[in-house]
Scaffold this motif. Structure first.
Motif, short mmCIF file in Angstrom:
data_model
loop_
_atom_site.label_atom_id
_atom_site.label_comp_id
_atom_site.label_asym_id
_atom_site.label_seq_id
_atom_site.Cartn_x
_atom_site.Cartn_y
_atom_site.Cartn_z
N ALA A 1 3.60 -1.67 1.89
CA ALA A 1 2.25 -1.25 1.48
C ALA A 1 2.32 -0.25 0.34
O ALA A 1 1.51 -0.31 -0.61
CB ALA A 1 1.51 -0.66 2.68
N GLY A 2 3.26 0.69 0.40
CA GLY A 2 3.40 1.66 -0.67
C GLY A 2 3.80 1.02 -1.98
O GLY A 2 3.36 1.45 -3.06
N ARG A 3 4.60 -0.03 -1.90
CA ARG A 3 5.10 -0.68 -3.11
C ARG A 3 4.08 -1.59 -3.76
O ARG A 3 3.95 -1.62 -4.98
CB ARG A 3 6.37 -1.48 -2.77
N ILE A 4 3.31 -2.34 -2.96
CA ILE A 4 2.44 -3.36 -3.56
C ILE A 4 0.95 -3.11 -3.35
O ILE A 4 0.12 -3.76 -3.98
CB ILE A 4 2.78 -4.78 -3.04
N GLY A 5 0.58 -2.17 -2.46
CA GLY A 5 -0.82 -2.00 -2.11
C GLY A 5 -1.54 -0.98 -2.96
O GLY A 5 -0.94 -0.04 -3.49
N ASP A 6 -2.84 -1.14 -3.08
CA ASP A 6 -3.71 -0.12 -3.68
C ASP A 6 -4.12 0.90 -2.63
O ASP A 6 -4.76 1.90 -2.96
CB ASP A 6 -4.96 -0.77 -4.27
N GLY A 7 -3.80 0.62 -1.39
CA GLY A 7 -4.10 1.51 -0.28
C GLY A 7 -3.37 1.02 0.94
O GLY A 7 -2.76 -0.06 0.94
N PHE A 8 -3.42 1.81 2.02
CA PHE A 8 -2.66 1.54 3.23
C PHE A 8 -3.61 1.46 4.41
O PHE A 8 -4.47 2.33 4.59
CB PHE A 8 -1.65 2.67 3.45
N VAL A 9 -3.46 0.41 5.22
CA VAL A 9 -4.24 0.23 6.44
C VAL A 9 -3.30 0.39 7.63
O VAL A 9 -2.30 -0.34 7.74
CB VAL A 9 -4.90 -1.17 6.50
N THR A 10 -3.59 1.33 8.51
CA THR A 10 -2.82 1.46 9.75
C THR A 10 -3.76 1.99 10.82
O THR A 10 -4.56 2.89 10.57
CB THR A 10 -1.60 2.37 9.55
N MET A 11 -3.69 1.42 12.01
CA MET A 11 -4.73 1.72 13.01
C MET A 11 -4.54 3.05 13.71
O MET A 11 -5.50 3.70 14.08
CB MET A 11 -4.78 0.58 14.05
N GLY A 12 -3.32 3.51 13.90
CA GLY A 12 -3.10 4.77 14.59
C GLY A 12 -2.82 5.91 13.63
O GLY A 12 -2.35 5.67 12.51
N PRO A 13 -3.07 7.15 14.03
CA PRO A 13 -2.80 8.30 13.16
C PRO A 13 -1.32 8.66 13.13
O PRO A 13 -0.89 9.70 13.63
CB PRO A 13 -3.65 9.42 13.79
N ASP A 14 -0.53 7.77 12.55
CA ASP A 14 0.92 7.88 12.52
C ASP A 14 1.34 8.56 11.22
O ASP A 14 1.43 7.92 10.16
CB ASP A 14 1.53 6.48 12.64
N GLU A 15 1.62 9.86 11.29
CA GLU A 15 1.95 10.61 10.09
C GLU A 15 3.28 10.16 9.49
O GLU A 15 3.47 10.22 8.26
CB GLU A 15 1.97 12.10 10.40
N GLU A 16 4.21 9.70 10.32
CA GLU A 16 5.49 9.21 9.79
C GLU A 16 5.28 7.96 8.94
O GLU A 16 5.86 7.83 7.85
CB GLU A 16 6.45 8.90 10.93
N ALA A 17 4.44 7.02 9.42
CA ALA A 17 4.16 5.81 8.65
C ALA A 17 3.46 6.15 7.34
O ALA A 17 3.77 5.58 6.28
CB ALA A 17 3.30 4.85 9.48
N ILE A 18 2.52 7.08 7.39
CA ILE A 18 1.83 7.49 6.17
C ILE A 18 2.82 8.11 5.18
O ILE A 18 2.75 7.86 3.96
CB ILE A 18 0.69 8.46 6.51
N GLY A 19 3.75 8.91 5.70
CA GLY A 19 4.77 9.49 4.84
C GLY A 19 5.63 8.43 4.17
O GLY A 19 5.95 8.53 2.97
#
Length: 317
Positions: free
Chosen positions: A180-198
């Motif tokens: 998602a970071g490489r190809i997306g204009d934004g990120f969709v994730t259902m839980g508040p997972d700070e590690e995934a956001i990082g």
């Protein structure tokens, strides 16, 4: 500042119910809408599955809110060229207020034409190529593409998006977050997972929006609310990759029998305790989400919208 959207669940509600929810959401102070894309519901108790693209067309004539697909799969059941046409028309109908949220999908929806269901690494490669194809078509140029997974020949969209059409990519694990970071204009994730956001931000998503959502069941009777969630949405508590690989609602019903009522009560905000609901939503705000989409489980939609307008939203702003 975090925006709050309402999550329209095509798995649980009829087209007429979804349109009424959208109207009430706008009246209650929500500033966005998200909508799911399913060929099947997760189980027979949910009992619905209208075509998302028809629903988006109807929403464009019903409310003035932006709409995001959370999420559609442009790789198996729908070819990326066809998805691109549907998304471009949605953008025009919504005067540019449309965001295409995409993901690698679930066998539940994508196996229905008899296609093989690939492992995650292959599905991720398919999604990356699909996004490339769709962005090329959004330009309005004639596109010919011969890739590892898709062929497009002399294709051109004559109805192109109203301005730039953002493509947000869904991810629930480390590899998906990095994709998602490489190809997306934004990120969709259902839980508040700070590690995934990082991981998303480190892989190229710095400064890009992060959006997600949660389901709740607002009710003056907490026990009844827990029962409603346990009956309709036990699938949300299934672990690991089961949600991606089980092929039919019947399989989800079988797996859902392993989900206890206590698990549901601990995981989903139920009842009418304002603090409980606000705390769950604040978890997303604190994790850095730009948009949080909330969906009310069950038939008692009116009490939720009233509570949102009078109790929940004032506590969050």
């Amino acid at each position: 500042m975090t925006e709050f959207g309402y999550f329209l669940s095509c798995e649980e509600f009829t087209p007429a119910q979804l349109l009424e929810q959208a109207r009430r959401a706008e009246d209650a102070g929500f500033t966005r809408l998200a909508i799911s894309d399913h060929f099947h519901p997760w189980n027979d108790a949910q009992g619905s599955s209208p075509l998302v693209w028809s629903m988006i067309g109807a929403l464009s004539q019903t409310v003035d809110l932006p709409v995001t697909t959370l999420v559609t799969c442009p790789t198996v059941r729908m070819h990326p060229a066809v998805t691109a046409q549907a998304a471009a028309t949605s953008s025009v109908l919504l005067d540019g207020r449309f965001t295409l949220g995409v993901g690698t999908g679930e066998a539940l929806n994508e196996h229905v034409l008899g296609d093989r269901w690939p492992p995650f690494d292959e599905r991720a490669a398919m999604l990356e190529e699909a996004v490339e194809v769709m962005r090329a078509l959004f330009s309005g140029r004639q596109v010919t593409h011969k890739g590892a997974h898709y062929t497009v020949e002399n294709a051109r969209l004559y109805t192109t998006p109203a301005g730039r059409l953002p493509v947000y990519v869904s991810g629930f694990g480390p590899q998906a977050a990095e994709l998602a970071g490489r190809i997306g204009d934004g990120f969709v994730t259902m839980g508040p997972d700070e590690e995934a956001i990082g991981r998303f931000r480190d892989a190229g998503g710095a400064g890009k929006p992060v959006i997600g959502g949660l389901k709740v069941c607002w009710s003056p009777d907490r026990d009844k609310a827990v029962d409603t969630v346990h009956r309709l949405w036990p699938n949300e508590q299934l672990p690991g990759e089961l949600a991606q690989i089980l092929p039919t609602p019947a399989h989800f019903e079988q797996a859902g029998r392993l989900v206890t009522r206590e698990q549901v009560a601990a995981a989903v905000p139920c009842g009418d305790d304002t603090d409980e609901h606000v705390a769950a939503i604040r978890g997303y705000i604190d994790a850095g989400f730009d948009e949080v989409h909330i969906g009310q489980i069950g038939p008692d939609q009116e009490s939720f919208f009233t509570a949102w307008q009078e109790r929940l939203l004032p506590a969050l702003i």
